[in-house]
Write a protein that holds these residues in place. Structure first.
Motif, PDB file in Angstrom:
ATOM      1  N   VAL A 148      33.347  34.992  53.029  1.00  0.00           N
ATOM      2  CA  VAL A 148      33.038  36.535  54.030  1.00  0.00           C
ATOM      3  C   VAL A 148      33.472  36.946  54.918  1.00  0.00           C
ATOM      4  O   VAL A 148      34.781  37.702  54.698  1.00  0.00           O
ATOM      5  N   VAL A 149      34.432  35.705  55.381  1.00  0.00           N
ATOM      6  CA  VAL A 149      35.625  36.106  56.348  1.00  0.00           C
ATOM      7  C   VAL A 149      36.477  36.379  55.654  1.00  0.00           C
ATOM      8  O   VAL A 149      37.463  37.371  56.048  1.00  0.00           O
ATOM      9  N   THR A 150      37.223  35.796  54.522  1.00  0.00           N
ATOM     10  CA  THR A 150      38.161  36.736  53.640  1.00  0.00           C
ATOM     11  C   THR A 150      38.387  38.109  53.358  1.00  0.00           C
ATOM     12  O   THR A 150      39.099  38.681  53.174  1.00  0.00           O
ATOM     13  N   ILE A 151      36.314  38.589  52.786  1.00  0.00           N
ATOM     14  CA  ILE A 151      37.009  39.757  52.708  1.00  0.00           C
ATOM     15  C   ILE A 151      36.717  40.915  54.300  1.00  0.00           C
ATOM     16  O   ILE A 151      37.522  41.979  53.985  1.00  0.00           O
ATOM     17  N   VAL A 152      36.291  40.053  55.100  1.00  0.00           N
ATOM     18  CA  VAL A 152      36.904  40.936  56.561  1.00  0.00           C
ATOM     19  C   VAL A 152      37.781  40.947  57.208  1.00  0.00           C
ATOM     20  O   VAL A 152      38.086  42.006  57.010  1.00  0.00           O
ATOM     21  N   HIS A 153      38.145  40.204  56.776  1.00  0.00           N
ATOM     22  CA  HIS A 153      40.072  39.892  56.866  1.00  0.00           C
ATOM     23  C   HIS A 153      40.346  40.245  56.808  1.00  0.00           C
ATOM     24  O   HIS A 153      41.646  41.744  56.580  1.00  0.00           O
ATOM     25  N   TYR A 154      40.203  40.804  55.036  1.00  0.00           N
ATOM     26  CA  TYR A 154      41.403  41.998  54.149  1.00  0.00           C
ATOM     27  C   TYR A 154      41.116  43.481  54.073  1.00  0.00           C
ATOM     28  O   TYR A 154      41.682  44.162  53.749  1.00  0.00           O
ATOM     29  N   LEU A 155      39.685  43.301  54.131  1.00  0.00           N
ATOM     30  CA  LEU A 155      39.213  44.827  54.431  1.00  0.00           C
ATOM     31  C   LEU A 155      38.992  45.707  55.180  1.00  0.00           C
ATOM     32  O   LEU A 155      38.438  47.058  55.913  1.00  0.00           O
ATOM     33  N   PHE A 156      38.991  45.026  56.769  1.00  0.00           N
ATOM     34  CA  PHE A 156      38.020  45.664  57.996  1.00  0.00           C
ATOM     35  C   PHE A 156      39.384  45.673  58.636  1.00  0.00           C
ATOM     36  O   PHE A 156      40.516  44.465  58.867  1.00  0.00           O
ATOM     37  N   TYR A 164      49.569  30.484  51.174  1.00  0.00           N
ATOM     38  CA  TYR A 164      49.441  31.325  51.054  1.00  0.00           C
ATOM     39  C   TYR A 164      48.084  31.823  51.538  1.00  0.00           C
ATOM     40  O   TYR A 164      47.680  33.145  51.839  1.00  0.00           O
ATOM     41  N   VAL A 165      47.433  31.026  52.787  1.00  0.00           N
ATOM     42  CA  VAL A 165      46.552  31.651  53.825  1.00  0.00           C
ATOM     43  C   VAL A 165      47.051  32.161  55.170  1.00  0.00           C
ATOM     44  O   VAL A 165      47.335  30.977  55.332  1.00  0.00           O
ATOM     45  N   PRO A 166      46.636  33.476  55.489  1.00  0.00           N
ATOM     46  CA  PRO A 166      47.764  33.291  56.336  1.00  0.00           C
ATOM     47  C   PRO A 166      47.096  32.638  58.292  1.00  0.00           C
ATOM     48  O   PRO A 166      45.825  32.592  57.757  1.00  0.00           O
ATOM     49  N   ASP A 167      47.543  32.263  59.005  1.00  0.00           N
ATOM     50  CA  ASP A 167      47.479  31.812  59.998  1.00  0.00           C
ATOM     51  C   ASP A 167      46.350  32.559  60.360  1.00  0.00           C
ATOM     52  O   ASP A 167      45.411  31.772  60.829  1.00  0.00           O
ATOM     53  N   GLU A 168      46.400  33.746  60.672  1.00  0.00           N
ATOM     54  CA  GLU A 168      45.134  34.660  61.475  1.00  0.00           C
ATOM     55  C   GLU A 168      43.579  33.929  61.016  1.00  0.00           C
ATOM     56  O   GLU A 168      42.748  33.921  61.572  1.00  0.00           O
ATOM     57  N   LEU A 169      44.100  33.981  59.403  1.00  0.00           N
ATOM     58  CA  LEU A 169      42.501  33.953  58.154  1.00  0.00           C
ATOM     59  C   LEU A 169      42.303  32.564  58.841  1.00  0.00           C
ATOM     60  O   LEU A 169      41.296  32.277  58.576  1.00  0.00           O
TER      61      LEU A 169
END
Length: 235
Positions: free
Chosen positions: A227-235, A178-183
């Motif tokens: 925070v990292v999840t929010i930044v990854h998907y929104l920015f 469920y978690v991309p390698d980049e994230l």
């Protein structure tokens, strides 16, 4: 066995702590100087880890929010109470720093590094324990040094280390699904940097410059993930 790496890791931590206890009969002045040396080394390790961050603002936000949560929960107080409870159950009380200081210091050093996460994921996904075994060797030597000055409380850090790495290992299949390698790599770098700041705090405490309640920063590790999840998907 999927947990082989974590088991080796905690066994080496405990062995190191026990060996370190045989080295505690050194002159008080020498012990104080060694403590300062350990504090400087720990602070240097923490500073180096902090440079892993690619977005330092995430680290700042995570530390601040984590500190607010930690103070509200009084994690440092609860851990010290646990340390006092363990100390009361031991046959004889140790001289020098209490159980809690060794327990908290060692736990944070052994848990917040990226090797704990990467190694646990390798164990779960590929049944490859090399990273955790290597981490165990490093933790074992570190445990010897810490235990010689901070006491047997260092050995008890093996428990949260085992729980932490076991959870990551058992969840690694779902993480990869469920978690991309980049994230995941983004999280590891920011988590390492955030943990690095906590380790700097530990180093300063060991030297005696500050008396920070470092354990109250622990929720910052979980805030990093959000925070990292929010930044990854929104920015």
């Amino acid at each position: 066995m999927v947990l082989f790496g974590s088991i080796v890791n905690v066994v080496l931590i405990i062995l190191g702590a026990l060996i370190g206890r045989f080295l505690n009969n050194i002159p008080e002045r020498m012990k104080e100087t060694v403590m300062y040396g350990i504090g400087l080394a720990v602070a240097a390790i923490g500073i180096q880890m902090t440079f892993e961050s690619t977005q330092i603002l995430i680290v700042i936000i995570s530390i601040v929010i984590g500190a607010i949560i930690g103070e509200w929960m009084d994690l440092d107080g609860k851990i010290n109470q646990l340390g006092q409870y363990l100390e009361s159950k031991l046959p004889s009380k140790q001289e020098g720093p209490g159980i809690a200081q060794g327990f908290v210091t060692a736990t944070l050093i052994f848990v917040v590094g990226s090797m704990a996460i990467i190694g646990a994921i390798d164990s779960g996904l590929r049944n490859d324990h090399d990273v955790l075994i290597m981490k165990g060797v490093l933790d074992g030597f570190t445990s010897i040094i810490l235990s010689s000055t901070l006491g047997i409380g260092v050995a008890f850090s093996a428990v949260p280390v085992f729980i932490y790495q076991t959870i990551i290992t058992l969840l690694s299949t779902q993480i990869s699904r469920y978690v991309p390698d980049e994230l995941l790599q983004f999280f590891i770098s920011e988590m390492t940097a955030t943990g690095g700041l906590m380790i700097v705090g530990i180093g300063l405490n060991l030297i005696g410059i500050t008396k920070m309640r470092v354990a109250n920063f622990i929720p910052g590790i979980f805030v990093v993930g959000i925070v990292v999840t929010i930044v990854h998907y929104l920015f």
